[in-house]
Design a protein around this motif. Structure first.
Motif, mmCIF file in Angstrom:
data_model
loop_
_atom_site.group_PDB
_atom_site.id
_atom_site.type_symbol
_atom_site.label_atom_id
_atom_site.label_comp_id
_atom_site.label_asym_id
_atom_site.label_seq_id
_atom_site.Cartn_x
_atom_site.Cartn_y
_atom_site.Cartn_z
ATOM 1 N N THR A 182 8.036 3.286 2.489
ATOM 2 C CA THR A 182 6.595 3.121 2.402
ATOM 3 C C THR A 182 6.227 2.889 0.947
ATOM 4 N N VAL A 183 5.520 1.810 0.696
ATOM 5 C CA VAL A 183 5.245 1.363 -0.660
ATOM 6 C C VAL A 183 3.753 1.350 -0.910
ATOM 7 N N GLY A 184 3.295 2.045 -1.940
ATOM 8 C CA GLY A 184 1.938 1.869 -2.412
ATOM 9 C C GLY A 184 0.949 2.891 -1.926
ATOM 10 N N GLY A 185 -0.311 2.441 -1.836
ATOM 11 C CA GLY A 185 -1.435 3.304 -1.551
ATOM 12 C C GLY A 185 -2.509 3.059 -2.592
ATOM 13 N N GLY A 186 -3.738 3.405 -2.288
ATOM 14 C CA GLY A 186 -4.814 3.187 -3.240
ATOM 15 C C GLY A 186 -5.055 1.718 -3.485
ATOM 16 N N ALA A 187 -5.254 1.346 -4.743
ATOM 17 C CA ALA A 187 -5.506 -0.058 -5.098
ATOM 18 C C ALA A 187 -4.187 -0.795 -5.294
ATOM 19 N N PHE A 188 -3.388 -0.820 -4.260
ATOM 20 C CA PHE A 188 -2.057 -1.424 -4.328
ATOM 21 C C PHE A 188 -2.151 -2.936 -4.516
ATOM 22 N N ALA A 189 -1.443 -3.460 -5.521
ATOM 23 C CA ALA A 189 -1.497 -4.892 -5.799
ATOM 24 C C ALA A 189 -0.612 -5.706 -4.858
ATOM 25 N N GLY A 246 -0.254 1.996 2.338
ATOM 26 C CA GLY A 246 0.359 0.908 1.589
ATOM 27 C C GLY A 246 1.115 -0.027 2.508
ATOM 28 N N ILE A 247 2.338 -0.369 2.136
ATOM 29 C CA ILE A 247 3.177 -1.279 2.906
ATOM 30 C C ILE A 247 4.399 -0.522 3.414
ATOM 31 N N GLU A 248 4.659 -0.660 4.691
ATOM 32 C CA GLU A 248 5.795 0.019 5.306
ATOM 33 C C GLU A 248 6.829 -1.011 5.733
ATOM 34 N N VAL A 249 8.065 -0.799 5.311
ATOM 35 C CA VAL A 249 9.177 -1.693 5.614
ATOM 36 C C VAL A 249 10.082 -1.017 6.637
ATOM 37 N N LEU A 250 10.395 -1.717 7.727
ATOM 38 C CA LEU A 250 11.203 -1.169 8.813
ATOM 39 C C LEU A 250 12.268 -2.178 9.229
ATOM 40 N N THR A 251 13.410 -1.663 9.602
ATOM 41 C CA THR A 251 14.524 -2.522 10.002
ATOM 42 C C THR A 251 14.894 -2.247 11.451
ATOM 43 N N HIS A 252 15.138 -3.324 12.209
ATOM 44 C CA HIS A 252 15.622 -3.179 13.576
ATOM 45 C C HIS A 252 16.977 -3.861 13.688
ATOM 46 N N ARG A 253 17.989 -3.024 13.920
ATOM 47 C CA ARG A 253 19.350 -3.543 14.097
ATOM 48 C C ARG A 253 20.101 -2.545 14.965
ATOM 49 N N GLY A 254 20.094 -2.814 16.260
ATOM 50 C CA GLY A 254 20.646 -1.848 17.188
ATOM 51 C C GLY A 254 19.741 -0.635 17.323
ATOM 52 N N GLY A 255 18.445 -0.817 17.088
ATOM 53 C CA GLY A 255 17.476 0.272 17.108
ATOM 54 C C GLY A 255 16.720 0.321 15.795
#
Length: 320
Positions: A73-80, A58-67
């Motif tokens: 992780t969002v979704g999978g399959g027929a994710f809209a 699906g969609i993976e969201v990551l933050t970089h702030r001092g590392g």
């Protein structure tokens, strides 16, 4: 509306994962070399960014702030792909296959697990571009309401599910984005024919002048006077409405329709307004991309080298 893209209904699964191996080990608060970037005197510096990428899960969201920190992780399959990430990257609003608007939060505030809450049950599902939108303070969410009318109703609800209101109807419900003053929502039409501005106080929507075709709206200035879009030509493909990893930004004055020059050299990968009116412009690099921050008058006030491993990630928020 020839460019609308529909996806098969599926309930999304959200989990928290550790930072993937490809992102582990980056150093520095804003640059891959550990530097904080060049900052003009008296300007609060950019201190981090929120990124995303598409993957088999699906969609993976990551933050970089001092590392790097773990992400959602969002979704999978027929994710809209109908998602929006709150400022800071710790919450995701998303619309599931049962027309429910949900908010999923990363561990924190006394809990070590993911929390998930349904906050509305009348959201439009099926078009990837029909994404919710967070206010700059992370307290409210706008989302398109399910229905058959060409002009879609937009509702606004608190992130806790309280205080839902009808904000009006718009012909531009795609990739909604707020102005930082909390008054204006901008979005593009489902057939990519124009960008529309919804005044949520007066509940009135108008078409922004000067923008003929666009298939992405990225950001509004704090007062709603300028908008960042991906403007396309008449023969360009409209796309499937998914959130782009990168795009060539065009800035327009929403009152006059004039195109505003972006005084940054190089191949531009996107641009986003900060809450105080500065414009953060992303520039492609050989080994790492750069974020160039412009003052409200267009003067460069900061230049930050992104972590090298963010080079192929999409940029959702600039923290600063």
């Amino acid at each position: 509306m020839k460019h609308w893209a529909l996806a098969a209904g599926v309930v999304l699964a959200l989990t928290v994962t550790a930072a993937p191996p490809a992102l582990a080990g980056s150093t520095g608060s804003t640059g891959s070399d550990g530097s904080a970037g060049r900052v003009s005197h008296g300007v609060a510096p950019v201190s981090g960014a929120v990124y995303f990428r598409y993957g088999s899960g699906g969609i993976e969201v990551l933050t970089h702030r001092g590392g790097w920190t773990g992400g959602l992780t969002v979704g999978g399959g027929a994710f809209a792909g109908q998602f929006a990430v709150a400022p800071g990257g710790r919450k995701v609003a998303w619309i599931d296959g049962k027309n429910r608007l949900r908010v999923t939060s990363a561990p924190g505030s006394g809990t070590n697990r993911v929390t998930d809450k349904v906050i509305a049950r009348n959201a439009a599902y099926g078009g990837p571009c029909l994404t919710p939108a967070w206010t700059a303070d992370g307290r409210r969410i706008a989302y398109p309401v399910k229905g058959t009318a060409e002009a879609m109703t937009v509702a606004v609800v608190g992130a806790d599910g309280r205080g839902r209101i009808d904000a009006g109807k718009t012909l531009g419900p795609c990739h909604l984005t707020w102005s930082a003053d909390g008054r204006t929502l901008a979005g593009y039409a489902g057939d990519v024919d124009g960008v529309h501005l919804l005044d949520t106080r007066r509940r009135v929507s108008v078409r922004a002048p000067g923008i003929r075709l666009a298939n992405h709206v990225e950001s509004l200035s704090p007062d709603g006077r300028r908008v960042v879009v991906n403007a396309i030509g008449a023969n360009a493909p409209g796309g499937d409405g998914s959130w782009p990893l990168s795009f060539t930004p065009s800035v327009y004055d929403t009152r006059t329709g004039a195109k505003v020059a972006v005084p940054v050299r190089g191949r531009l990968l996107g641009a986003r307004y900060l809450g105080d009116g500065r414009l953060a412009v992303r520039v492609k690099g050989t080994s790492a991309n750069t974020i160039v921050v412009l003052s409200r008058s267009g003067k460069e006030v900061q230049r930050v080298t992104e972590p090298a491993r963010a080079r192929n990630l999409g940029l959702l928020w600039v923290i600063g």
